[in-house]
Design a protein around this motif. Structure first.
Motif, mmCIF file in Angstrom:
data_model
loop_
_atom_site.group_PDB
_atom_site.id
_atom_site.type_symbol
_atom_site.label_atom_id
_atom_site.label_comp_id
_atom_site.label_asym_id
_atom_site.label_seq_id
_atom_site.Cartn_x
_atom_site.Cartn_y
_atom_site.Cartn_z
ATOM 1 N N ILE A 1 0.862 -1.188 0.000
ATOM 2 C CA ILE A 1 0.000 0.000 0.000
ATOM 3 C C ILE A 1 0.902 1.243 0.000
ATOM 4 N N ALA A 2 1.980 1.173 0.778
ATOM 5 C CA ALA A 2 2.929 2.280 0.863
ATOM 6 C C ALA A 2 3.600 2.517 -0.489
ATOM 7 N N MET A 3 3.941 1.428 -1.177
ATOM 8 C CA MET A 3 4.609 1.543 -2.481
ATOM 9 C C MET A 3 3.687 2.241 -3.486
ATOM 10 N N ALA A 4 2.415 1.803 -3.499
ATOM 11 C CA ALA A 4 1.434 2.423 -4.407
ATOM 12 C C ALA A 4 1.255 3.894 -4.038
ATOM 13 N N ALA A 5 1.216 4.170 -2.734
ATOM 14 C CA ALA A 5 1.017 5.549 -2.268
ATOM 15 C C ALA A 5 2.179 6.441 -2.691
ATOM 16 N N HIS A 6 3.379 5.894 -2.710
ATOM 17 C CA HIS A 6 4.546 6.673 -3.126
ATOM 18 C C HIS A 6 4.370 7.179 -4.570
ATOM 19 N N TYR A 7 3.931 6.256 -5.450
ATOM 20 C CA TYR A 7 3.741 6.675 -6.853
ATOM 21 C C TYR A 7 2.596 7.675 -6.979
ATOM 22 N N LYS A 8 1.560 7.509 -6.165
ATOM 23 C CA LYS A 8 0.444 8.465 -6.218
ATOM 24 C C LYS A 8 0.895 9.833 -5.689
ATOM 25 N N TYR A 9 1.745 9.817 -4.685
ATOM 26 C CA TYR A 9 2.258 11.078 -4.127
ATOM 27 C C TYR A 9 3.049 11.830 -5.200
ATOM 28 N N LEU A 10 3.903 11.082 -5.925
ATOM 29 C CA LEU A 10 4.728 11.718 -6.969
ATOM 30 C C LEU A 10 3.853 12.356 -8.053
ATOM 31 N N LYS A 11 2.667 11.763 -8.286
ATOM 32 C CA LYS A 11 1.760 12.320 -9.303
ATOM 33 C C LYS A 11 0.779 13.329 -8.701
ATOM 34 N N GLY A 12 0.881 13.557 -7.407
ATOM 35 C CA GLY A 12 -0.016 14.511 -6.745
ATOM 36 C C GLY A 12 -1.450 14.014 -6.660
ATOM 37 N N GLU A 13 -1.612 12.679 -6.606
ATOM 38 C CA GLU A 13 -2.974 12.111 -6.536
ATOM 39 C C GLU A 13 -3.393 11.891 -5.082
ATOM 40 N N PHE A 14 -4.043 12.890 -4.527
ATOM 41 C CA PHE A 14 -4.513 12.806 -3.140
ATOM 42 C C PHE A 14 -6.034 12.715 -3.121
ATOM 43 N N CYS A 15 -6.607 12.405 -1.956
ATOM 44 C CA CYS A 15 -8.071 12.395 -1.863
ATOM 45 C C CYS A 15 -8.504 13.306 -0.720
ATOM 46 N N GLY A 16 -9.788 13.638 -0.715
ATOM 47 C CA GLY A 16 -10.305 14.534 0.312
ATOM 48 C C GLY A 16 -10.709 13.774 1.567
ATOM 49 N N LEU A 17 -11.003 14.509 2.633
ATOM 50 C CA LEU A 17 -11.408 13.854 3.883
ATOM 51 C C LEU A 17 -12.819 13.266 3.786
ATOM 52 N N ASP A 18 -13.509 13.560 2.689
ATOM 53 C CA ASP A 18 -14.856 13.008 2.509
ATOM 54 C C ASP A 18 -14.830 11.659 1.776
ATOM 55 N N VAL A 19 -13.634 11.118 1.544
ATOM 56 C CA VAL A 19 -13.499 9.841 0.822
ATOM 57 C C VAL A 19 -14.187 8.700 1.594
ATOM 58 N N VAL A 20 -14.792 7.772 0.841
ATOM 59 C CA VAL A 20 -15.430 6.624 1.494
ATOM 60 C C VAL A 20 -14.840 5.321 0.939
ATOM 61 N N PRO A 21 -14.838 4.249 1.733
ATOM 62 C CA PRO A 21 -14.309 2.980 1.224
ATOM 63 C C PRO A 21 -15.207 2.413 0.117
ATOM 64 N N GLU A 22 -14.607 1.584 -0.737
ATOM 65 C CA GLU A 22 -15.382 0.960 -1.823
ATOM 66 C C GLU A 22 -15.125 -0.531 -1.794
ATOM 67 N N ALA A 23 -16.121 -1.287 -1.326
ATOM 68 C CA ALA A 23 -15.954 -2.741 -1.179
ATOM 69 C C ALA A 23 -15.640 -3.419 -2.512
ATOM 70 N N ARG A 24 -16.177 -2.868 -3.612
ATOM 71 C CA ARG A 24 -15.980 -3.499 -4.928
ATOM 72 C C ARG A 24 -15.140 -2.634 -5.858
ATOM 73 N N MET A 25 -14.203 -1.924 -5.300
ATOM 74 C CA MET A 25 -13.374 -1.007 -6.096
ATOM 75 C C MET A 25 -12.675 -1.737 -7.255
ATOM 76 N N LYS A 26 -12.738 -1.126 -8.435
ATOM 77 C CA LYS A 26 -12.107 -1.723 -9.633
ATOM 78 C C LYS A 26 -10.728 -1.115 -9.839
ATOM 79 N N ILE A 27 -9.886 -1.851 -10.556
ATOM 80 C CA ILE A 27 -8.529 -1.351 -10.867
ATOM 81 C C ILE A 27 -8.658 -0.149 -11.785
#
Ligand code: KG4
Ligand code: ZN
Length: 334
Positions: free
Chosen positions: A308-334
């Motif tokens: 999860i940390a590795m994926a987060a590192h690449y998202k950080y480099l691309k500036g892909e953050f989420c807001g505090l209103d984010v909700v979990p997704e049980a069936r999240m797709k790739i």
């Protein structure tokens, strides 16, 4: 200033936290939940409660052993899905609170993408594009990986995941949960051709694993009628034969995907990639087809926060953050 991220994984029955600094994993703390063993599968309600108990000690340990203080963290990452809703909620709520309290960004991570990005934790790393066969207790997917965060599912199961087929077979054999590793263990000294089970015939790059479960059920029922000790007398051969069939179903589609996409860099990910029979078969296939095969280290195969940390590192480099209103997704797709 270094990019330091604390990552939290709580999608199923492992509570895990890891710290990554400038793309280097510093630790990977995992608390396994033994409470499910006696039920023969993960009980969602019990999993959520165990996450509540384990999460703070696991995070404390990850921060303490990283040598990085909370104030030096650049972001908090968490698994948003797919997974069990109650389990995800524990991690998501905790991550939100911590990011809010520290005033730092929040990064949502797709668990299935993370399983694949576990390949970038250590050398040797695959190069793009590659095909990843992701095999876990909840998923069986063939993914065309074009870049760190650019992935396309090119085939998947239409019913059960292969990990479920391992676990359900184990349950029928009277083995405790999770049975996958035990089937692997007994299969090592069994004859894979002792018994024949049907290989599902699915179109294109789809998989189906529900048939084998039923086939094993009837096979055992018929044989136990003749001999009540059938399982104990044939355990190794039954495990080896079922494992052989499951691996065949996986590899025949993997071969098809590699041919169709003309790709020779092949990776496996997810809990079932710990299976020694699958690893051996891939070694054979790599010499047969000239593939370069990538298998993650054992601790990064099953659920863990390092991925999860590795994926987060690449998202950080691309500036892909989420807001505090984010909700979990049980069936999240790739
Ligand atoms: O990725 P994972 O830890 O959790 C999910 O996201 O599902 O995968 C867990 C699955 C279980 O079904 C478990 O039985 C299976 O991976 N597994 C194995 C082996 N080690 C774990 N299956 C076969 N052979 C193994 N050695
Ligand atoms: Zn997983």
């Amino acid at each position: 200033m270094k990019i330091n991220i604390l990552a939290i994984e709580s999608s199923c029955d492992e509570t895990s936290a890891a710290v990554i600094s400038d793309g280097k994993i510093l630790n990977n703390i995992i608390a396994t939940q033994s409470v499910h063993e006696k039920y023969g599968g993960v009980v969602p309600e019990l999993a959520s409660r165990a996450h509540q108990q384990h999460l703070i000690p696991v995070v404390h340990e990850a921060i303490a052993s990283s040598g990085i203080s909370k104030e030096e963290l650049s972001a908090i990452a968490f698994t948003r899905g797919p997974g069990l809703m109650g389990s995800l909620l524990v991690g998501v709520s905790f991550a939100k609170s911590l990011a809010f309290a520290l005033g730092i960004p929040l990064i949502d991570v797709n668990h299935m993408q993370a399983h694949i990005l576990a390949h970038f934790i250590e050398e040797p790393k695959p190069s793009f594009p590659f095909i990843c066969l992701t095999v876990s207790g909840g998923h069986t997917q063939l993914v065309l990986v074009k870049n760190y965060l650019e992935m396309e599912v090119i085939g998947e199961t239409t019913d059960d995941a292969v990990g479920e087929a391992f676990d359900k077979t184990a349950k029928l054999l009277g083995l405790p949960y999770p049975g996958g590793p035990l089937i692997d263990k007994y299969a090592k000294t069994g004859n894979p051709k002792a018994f024949k089970f049907p290989v599902s015939d699915m179109p294109e790059l789809s998989f189906s694993f529900s048939g084998i479960k039923t086939a094993v059920l009837y096979f055992l029922r018929d044989n136990l009628k003749e001999n009540p000790d059938f399982i104990s007398e044939n355990l190794n051969d039954i495990c080896a034969s079922v494992q052989y069939t499951l691996i065949k179903m996986l590899t025949q589609k993997l071969i098809k995907a590699a041919k169709e996409h003309k790709i020779k860099e092949i990776a496996i990910a997810g809990g079932v990639s710990a299976n020694s029979g699958l690893r051996e078969e891939l070694t054979q296939l790599s010499s047969k087809f000239g593939w370069k095969v990538f298998v993650p280290k054992f601790e990064y195969c099953t659920d863990n926060a390092a991925m999860i940390a590795m994926a987060a590192h690449y998202k950080y480099l691309k500036g892909e953050f989420c807001g505090l209103d984010v909700v979990p997704e049980a069936r999240m797709k790739i």
